[in-house]
Scaffold this motif. Structure first.
Motif, PDB file in Angstrom:
ATOM      1  N   ARG A 191      40.469  -8.546 -72.338  1.00 45.92           N
ATOM      2  CA  ARG A 191      39.608  -7.496 -72.872  1.00 45.92           C
ATOM      3  C   ARG A 191      38.137  -7.901 -72.739  1.00 45.92           C
ATOM      4  NH1 ARG A 191      36.796  -6.106 -77.335  1.00 45.92           N
ATOM      5  NH2 ARG A 191      36.743  -3.884 -77.873  1.00 45.92           N
ATOM      6  N   LYS A 192      37.833  -9.165 -73.018  1.00 45.04           N
ATOM      7  CA  LYS A 192      36.464  -9.658 -72.911  1.00 45.04           C
ATOM      8  C   LYS A 192      35.966  -9.534 -71.473  1.00 45.04           C
ATOM      9  CE  LYS A 192      32.954 -11.892 -74.834  1.00 45.04           C
ATOM     10  NZ  LYS A 192      32.173 -11.328 -75.946  1.00 45.04           N
ATOM     11  N   ALA A 193      36.842  -9.859 -70.521  1.00 42.08           N
ATOM     12  CA  ALA A 193      36.468  -9.753 -69.109  1.00 42.08           C
ATOM     13  C   ALA A 193      36.139  -8.314 -68.744  1.00 42.08           C
ATOM     14  CB  ALA A 193      37.599 -10.280 -68.224  1.00 42.08           C
ATOM     15  N   LEU A 194      36.907  -7.364 -69.256  1.00 42.76           N
ATOM     16  CA  LEU A 194      36.677  -5.950 -68.982  1.00 42.76           C
ATOM     17  C   LEU A 194      35.362  -5.471 -69.598  1.00 42.76           C
ATOM     18  CD1 LEU A 194      40.296  -4.591 -69.560  1.00 42.76           C
ATOM     19  CD2 LEU A 194      39.120  -4.821 -67.371  1.00 42.76           C
ATOM     20  N   VAL A 195      35.076  -5.949 -70.800  1.00 40.65           N
ATOM     21  CA  VAL A 195      33.816  -5.589 -71.453  1.00 40.65           C
ATOM     22  C   VAL A 195      32.632  -6.111 -70.637  1.00 40.65           C
ATOM     23  CG1 VAL A 195      32.364  -5.993 -73.487  1.00 40.65           C
ATOM     24  CG2 VAL A 195      34.795  -5.489 -73.776  1.00 40.65           C
ATOM     25  N   LEU A 206      43.531  -3.251 -75.405  1.00 42.12           N
ATOM     26  CA  LEU A 206      42.458  -3.433 -74.428  1.00 42.12           C
ATOM     27  C   LEU A 206      41.335  -2.412 -74.598  1.00 42.12           C
ATOM     28  CD1 LEU A 206      44.565  -4.121 -71.195  1.00 42.12           C
ATOM     29  CD2 LEU A 206      43.306  -5.775 -72.569  1.00 42.12           C
ATOM     30  N   ASP A 207      41.398  -1.606 -75.661  1.00 43.44           N
ATOM     31  CA  ASP A 207      40.404  -0.547 -75.837  1.00 43.44           C
ATOM     32  C   ASP A 207      38.995  -1.086 -76.036  1.00 43.44           C
ATOM     33  OD1 ASP A 207      42.264   1.424 -75.615  1.00 43.44           O
ATOM     34  OD2 ASP A 207      42.486   1.769 -77.758  1.00 43.44           O
ATOM     35  N   TYR A 208      38.064  -0.467 -75.344  1.00 42.34           N
ATOM     36  CA  TYR A 208      36.649  -0.739 -75.576  1.00 42.34           C
ATOM     37  C   TYR A 208      35.780   0.351 -74.987  1.00 42.34           C
ATOM     38  CZ  TYR A 208      35.676  -1.865 -70.687  1.00 42.34           C
ATOM     39  OH  TYR A 208      35.508  -1.781 -69.329  1.00 42.34           O
TER      40      TYR A 208
END
Length: 245
Positions: free
Chosen positions: A88-92, A210-212
């Protein structure tokens, strides 16, 4: 401290990146690059065989920059974060990086999504995947071991499937941002939600794990890529989505 000397290849890359961004890839000639740098044609061809190879190198540079930004942020989590949290951090990080580079990335989209550059786009995609594939596969393994991801499928298989899904979605998003799609902004977002849900199911992630990426965030990103100054009207909010293409 004396600054490191920039190589001729780096000078060509930096100046070409600037010219492509300011004038457009199609309208920038090799002679424009030679004149701006005051170098001979032979010097250029010593480092690059063609303008297409130069664009390829610039696109790969973008991928390396995004990859480095993700690695830095994920490293900050150390052993404290789960595999799911690191994905998730990588996607953000990737999302924020795209926002900061929106104008330059639009130039890349315009260049690579032309009919004459299909083979080049595929070549760049393979290189970009080769760069980030090991990272995401390792994070999936980590998530399976710590229990944050419940899928029992092989991590490399999951990564391959997810990257293929992301590539297909990315193409649809790119065509929309370039004004070559009949789908509305809301329809593209709904498609993102569907892809996102599928990826969560594949990984065995908790719903929303994985929501952001909100509907408002998508509208903001679309405006940035389109160069719009005023906000687009927001239709009724939908759920969050992790994959922005």
């Amino acid at each position: 401290m004396i600054p490191a000397k920039i190589s001729t290849k780096e000078r060509i890359l930096n100046e070409s990146r600037r010219l492509f961004f300011e004038k457009g890839y199609e309208t920038t000639s090799i002679q424009d690059i030679l004149s701006a740098l005051d170098i001979a044609k032979g010097t250029f061809y010593h480092h690059f065989q063609s303008k297409e190879e130069l664009l390829e190198e610039i696109a790969v540079q973008f991928s390396k920059e995004a990859h480095a930004a993700m690695l830095n942020e994920i490293g900050d989590l150390g052993n404290e974060g789960t595999g799911l949290e690191k994905i998730r951090k990588a996607l953000v990080v990737a999302h924020n990086w795209k926002k900061g580079k929106s104008e330059e990335i639009r130039f890349l989209l315009e260049s690579l999504f032309s009919a004459s550059n299909l083979q080049l786009r595929d070549k760049i995609r393979r290189k970009s995947v080769g760069l980030s594939f090991p990272l995401f596969a390792s994070l999936i393994v980590e998530g399976q071991k710590d229990g944050s991801l419940k899928s029992n499928l092989r991590a490399d298989h999951l990564t391959s499937i997810i990257f293929d899904l992301s590539d297909a979605l990315g193409e649809k998003v790119a065509f929309h941002l370039l004004g070559r799609s009949k789908d509305s902004e809301a329809e593209i977002y709904e498609l993102m939600v569907s892809y996102h849900t599928t990826i969560e199911d594949l990984l065995g992630s908790p719903a929303g794990g994985l929501d952001y990426f909100s509907r408002e965030e998508w509208s903001e990103l679309a405006r940035l890529f389109k160069g719009e100054k005023t906000p687009s009207p927001i239709e009724e909010p939908l759920q969050l989505v992790a994959n922005a293409g």
